[in-house]
Design an enzyme around this catalytic site. Structure first.
Site, PDB file in Angstrom:
ATOM      1  N   GLY A 186      25.708 -16.466 -18.902  1.00  0.00           N
ATOM      2  CA  GLY A 186      25.900 -17.782 -19.515  1.00  0.00           C
ATOM      3  C   GLY A 186      26.578 -17.471 -20.907  1.00  0.00           C
ATOM      4  N   GLU A 187      26.513 -18.435 -21.895  1.00  0.00           N
ATOM      5  CA  GLU A 187      26.945 -18.504 -23.394  1.00  0.00           C
ATOM      6  C   GLU A 187      28.543 -18.597 -23.150  1.00  0.00           C
ATOM      7  OE1 GLU A 187      26.931 -13.630 -24.528  1.00  0.00           O
ATOM      8  OE2 GLU A 187      25.041 -14.661 -24.492  1.00  0.00           O
TER       9      GLU A 187
END
Length: 339
Positions: A304-305
């Site tokens: 993610g991120e």
């Protein structure tokens, strides 16, 4: 500041979408045909440069100002034991981002992107969506507007990502609500839950779908009932980029699910977006198939991120460097193809 007065107002905005610039894309294709290489020998790199040109309206396109937006939110459904990490990790990771010590900080520097992390009411998790809508209409619209306003109109490219403990459960529920199937179709191990945790996660998603069955005919009601603030903000940012004709790189499963209501509201609603990568999260491949999207990369990532999309940005830079920097056959005095 953008304000959507109602779901109807937002729905109209999601359906009133501009097209790109066909002439710019055709100019890129024409130049590609004259460069010192066999036709289409750079494969998908060539198509990605055309895509950039189509949405920017520039030939050649540019990647000088890249906005990388990571939205963070907390989820009440974590009380159901669907994550291997506690909810406070969301705020702790936001601090890590601010200190420049997360993976995305390194990738943003490498790619030359302007990284901004936008936490959304981390002290106020969404409701547990097994019993109530994750967000009431006003909070959902506010989060969408926050994402919308985060996109500068002069960006060359927007890269979207997220952080939020519990948000793979929200994304799986949202994907199931939009495209059908229960928890087993879209749920994965997220932060690393075991078999019992995965079974619990599937059951939680199925309960949520039952609870909100009346909302599932409307993509925006579905997003409010089953999503979260960071997912709503991603939807808003993706919408703003389309209105400004800015191409978008989506990160993994959560990010793709967050943007998917645009597709459900209009079949070409995500034509300005590319899937940066295929996440290792179980439901992402199924979701991309539903959306008709082919990921730029498949590296087994699931952080993610915006990390996968950031790596895909390097691929876009490679394609653009070749397109802009290569000589034509005439310039290099190299014999072209025989007819």
């Amino acid at each position: 500041m953008t304000s959507f007065a109602s779901l109807s107002d937002l729905r109209d905005a999601c359906r009133d979408l501009p097209a790109g610039d066909r002439e710019a894309a055709e100019a890129v294709a024409a130049r590609e045909a004259t460069l010192t290489k066999p036709l289409q020998s750079l494969g998908r790199l060539e198509g990605l440069v055309e895509w950039l040109a189509y949405w920017q309206g520039n030939s050649p396109p540019t990647l000088d100002r890249i906005e990388m937006l990571v939205f963070a939110g907390n989820h009440g459904v974590t009380a159901q034991g669907v994550s291997a990490y506690p909810a406070e990790v969301t705020a702790q990771m936001v601090t890590n981002f601010a200190n420049g010590r997360a993976a995305i900080n390194q990738l943003a520097r490498l790619t030359g992107a302007n990284l901004r992390v936008l936490p959304l009411s981390l002290d106020t998790p969404t409701a547990d969506f097994t019993t109530a809508p994750a967000l009431p209409e006003d909070a959902f619209l506010e989060a969408v507007a926050t994402g919308y306003d985060a996109v500068p109109a002069d960006a060359d490219l927007v890269v979207l990502g997220e952080m939020g403990i519990g948000n793979t459960t929200a994304a799986a529920a949202l994907a199931a609500g939009l495209f059908g199937g229960g928890g087993e179709r879209f749920a994965g191990r997220g932060t690393g839950i075991d078999d019992d945790g995965l079974a619990r996660k599937c059951a939680v998603i199925d309960r949520a779908l039952d609870t909100h069955a009346d909302a599932l005919s409307d993509p925006l009601l579905t997003a409010a009932a089953l999503g979260g603030r960071e997912l709503a903000a991603i939807l808003g940012a993706c919408l703003a980029a389309r209105h400004a004709r800015i191409p978008v790189l989506l990160d993994g499963f959560v990010c793709t699910a967050a943007a998917a209501p645009l597709y459900r509201l209009r079949a070409d609603g995500l034509d300005h977006a590319q899937a940066g990568h295929l996440s290792a999260e179980a439901g992402h491949k199924t979701l991309l198939t539903e959306l008709g999207m082919t990921p730029v990369l498949d590296l087994g990532m699931r952080l993610g991120e915006a990390s996968g999309a950031a790596v895909a940005l390097l691929v876009l830079r490679a394609g653009l460097a070749c397109h802009s920097g290569m000589a034509t056959f005439a310039e290099a005095q190299v014999s072209g193809r025989s007819s």
